[in-house]
Design an enzyme around this catalytic site. Structure first.
Site, PDB file in Angstrom:
ATOM      1  N   LEU A 177       6.757   5.855   4.779  1.00 31.13           N
ATOM      2  CA  LEU A 177       5.327   6.151   4.856  1.00 31.13           C
ATOM      3  C   LEU A 177       4.740   5.956   6.254  1.00 31.13           C
ATOM      4  O   LEU A 177       3.530   6.034   6.442  1.00 31.13           O
ATOM      5  CB  LEU A 177       4.511   5.362   3.825  1.00 31.13           C
ATOM      6  CG  LEU A 177       4.226   6.130   2.519  1.00 31.13           C
ATOM      7  CD1 LEU A 177       5.496   6.390   1.744  1.00 31.13           C
ATOM      8  CD2 LEU A 177       3.210   5.407   1.670  1.00 31.13           C
ATOM      9  N   ARG A 196       0.808  -1.224   0.000  1.00 35.62           N
ATOM     10  CA  ARG A 196       0.000   0.000   0.000  1.00 35.62           C
ATOM     11  C   ARG A 196       0.842   1.276   0.000  1.00 35.62           C
ATOM     12  O   ARG A 196       0.358   2.351   0.315  1.00 35.62           O
ATOM     13  CB  ARG A 196      -0.926   0.003   1.207  1.00 35.62           C
ATOM     14  CG  ARG A 196      -0.245  -0.215   2.554  1.00 35.62           C
ATOM     15  CD  ARG A 196      -1.274  -0.186   3.657  1.00 35.62           C
ATOM     16  NE  ARG A 196      -0.712  -0.573   4.941  1.00 35.62           N
ATOM     17  CZ  ARG A 196      -1.350  -0.427   6.100  1.00 35.62           C
ATOM     18  NH1 ARG A 196      -2.561   0.115   6.118  1.00 35.62           N
ATOM     19  NH2 ARG A 196      -0.799  -0.802   7.231  1.00 35.62           N
ATOM     20  N   LEU A 197       2.111   1.139  -0.347  1.00 38.20           N
ATOM     21  CA  LEU A 197       2.949   2.326  -0.415  1.00 38.20           C
ATOM     22  C   LEU A 197       2.766   3.037  -1.744  1.00 38.20           C
ATOM     23  O   LEU A 197       2.386   2.425  -2.743  1.00 38.20           O
ATOM     24  CB  LEU A 197       4.420   1.943  -0.235  1.00 38.20           C
ATOM     25  CG  LEU A 197       4.788   1.177   1.042  1.00 38.20           C
ATOM     26  CD1 LEU A 197       6.290   0.991   1.116  1.00 38.20           C
ATOM     27  CD2 LEU A 197       4.269   1.882   2.284  1.00 38.20           C
ATOM     28  N   CYS A 198       3.096   4.305  -1.739  1.00 37.05           N
ATOM     29  CA  CYS A 198       2.884   5.138  -2.927  1.00 37.05           C
ATOM     30  C   CYS A 198       4.079   5.043  -3.873  1.00 37.05           C
ATOM     31  O   CYS A 198       4.744   6.049  -4.167  1.00 37.05           O
ATOM     32  CB  CYS A 198       2.635   6.584  -2.513  1.00 37.05           C
ATOM     33  SG  CYS A 198       1.211   6.796  -1.425  1.00 37.05           S
ATOM     34  N   THR A 199       4.360   3.850  -4.332  1.00 36.49           N
ATOM     35  CA  THR A 199       5.423   3.633  -5.303  1.00 36.49           C
ATOM     36  C   THR A 199       5.104   2.366  -6.084  1.00 36.49           C
ATOM     37  O   THR A 199       4.661   1.372  -5.492  1.00 36.49           O
ATOM     38  CB  THR A 199       6.811   3.500  -4.630  1.00 36.49           C
ATOM     39  OG1 THR A 199       7.750   3.011  -5.601  1.00 36.49           O
ATOM     40  CG2 THR A 199       6.770   2.550  -3.449  1.00 36.49           C
TER      41      THR A 199
END
Length: 413
Positions: free
Chosen positions: A403, A362-365
């Site tokens: 995060l 669920r990380l933004c990468t």
């Protein structure tokens, strides 16, 4: 149907650990473990598998060889404490690891402290504790001598050698060529003269040529050259060497096409090195230092599916885990061509309906992927995902602060 596309088959012993459609770790269902640690994600380590690996090594290696565990692979205190009853010594690379090793009850003279860039405070702690410091900086002999004077003791030392030979055996090369690790082999005699002048307690040599090798023949080649270097340097040592740390380098299979290390062949190589040492320096001990080979296959990373989505025909299982806990499984921020670790849906039968899905965190990468286009049991939100081969270089080798989702608990079963 225990395999994955673009990845390795589920290890047979883990496939047999599915009971009534759910993965068990140490005989305990994954969902029950999740409740015990307060949810997901988490790492679980099976002590029986660790003990089995150590027993297999003990059976294969000569009794004259000491087996050390390298804490850098996994410094979880409970795991280190358990291993302390199974192995002959520990190898550490920081004051934090040294504290864990000593708290586990390991005798200081059986703890080796290696690694570049040791601080003055770390050298003082190591000298006071009585552990053996592997010298690998040009200024470390003088700094360690001063540390010993400050705490009133004579520090124990080994010299870590950066070999002159080209190391081809390791998946990760730690020696040969220009390196920040160890003392270049050609410069060791001069450093040994400084060790003698400073009256440091010389114990022996340490040569760590590489890690994660699956080729017993190449390991043998590296070990033979390491023994030649050891014996040549022993002739100019300030005292008869008591210890020769041969490193280890034994690897484990992670991805499709990775063969398992031929342990009998690798053990024969070590036996040959031990026999060579016994013939020329009968009072010295040979050390094999292993990390991931002891614990890597005993660990599982477990996370939970939060969302199931389809994007342009591809199924994504979005989990509460990811690269912030298990950087290696994600491909180390794209530094390597990522290949799937063995994965499975832990709460579904492995012989039931299957599909191809990508497991994303669920990380933004876009790099936050634990398995790409893997053949898995059909999963839904709430199901648990298990990533195998996760006992080494997992929690402690990952950016848990990224995060700010927090660290993953660890449990020894």
């Amino acid at each position: 149907m225990s395999g994955v596309t673009n990845g390795p088959a589920l290890p047979a012993d883990w496939a047999s650990a599915f009971v009534d459609g759910e993965l068990t770790i140490g005989g305990i269902p994954a969902s029950r473990l999740a409740a015990r640690v307060g949810g997901t994600p988490f790492f679980a380590y099976d002590r029986a598998r660790v003990a089995g690996r150590v027993a297999a090594l003990r059976q294969a290696l000569p009794a004259s060889v000491d087996l050390h565990y390298s804490l850098k692979a996994n410094p979880m205190p409970a795991l280190v404490g358990y291993l302390g009853r199974l192995v002959d010594g520990f190898d550490v690379a920081s004051a934090g690891e040294m504290k864990i090793a000593l708290d586990a009850g390991m005798a200081p003279e059986r703890v080796g402290f290696a690694g570049p860039g040791k601080s003055d405070a770390e050298l003082r702690q190591a000298a006071a504790a009585g552990v053996i410091v592997s010298l690998e900086g040009q200024g470390e002999p003088e700094r360690l001598h001063e540390a010993g004077r400050a705490v009133g003791c004579r520090p124990r030392v080994m010299v870590r050698v950066n070999p002159a030979f080209d190391v081809r055996a390791g998946g990760l090369r730690m020696g040969g060529g220009p390196k920040p690790f160890g003392i270049d082999e050609e410069d060791v005699p001069a450093l040994l003269r400084r060790v003698a002048a400073l009256d440091l307690d010389f114990a022996g040599f340490h040569l760590y040529w590489g890690s994660q090798s699956l080729d017993a023949a190449r390991i043998a080649e590296a070990q033979e050259q390491a023994m030649s270097a050891f014996l040549k340097l022993a002739a100019v040592a300030p005292a008869p060497p008591r210890l020769f740390n041969l490193g280890g380098g034994f690897g484990i299979p992670y991805a499709a096409g990775d063969p398992a290390l031929d342990l009998p062949a690798a053990a024969r190589n070590v036996a040959a090195a031990a026999a060579r040492l016994a013939q020329q320096l009968p009072d010295a001990r040979l050390i094999v230092e292993l990390g991931r080979y002891l614990v890597g296959e005993a660990g599982v990373y477990v996370c939970r599916v939060l969302d199931r989505k389809v994007s342009r025909g591809e199924v994504f299982l979005v989990t509460d885990g990811g690269l912030h806990h298990h950087l290696a499984a994600s491909g180390n921020f794209g530094q390597v061509v990522r290949r799937n670790y063995p994965v499975a849906v832990a709460t579904r039968p492995i012989d039931g309906p299957r599909e191809t899905a990508t497991i994303a965190g669920r990380l933004c990468t876009p790099l936050d992927v634990l398995a790409r286009k893997a053949e898995l049991a059909v999963a839904a939100p709430g199901d648990l995902i298990a990533v195998f081969q996760s006992g080494a270089y997992g929690a402690s080798a990952s950016p848990a602060g990224f995060l700010s989702h927090g660290a993953a608990p660890e449990i020894l079963i």
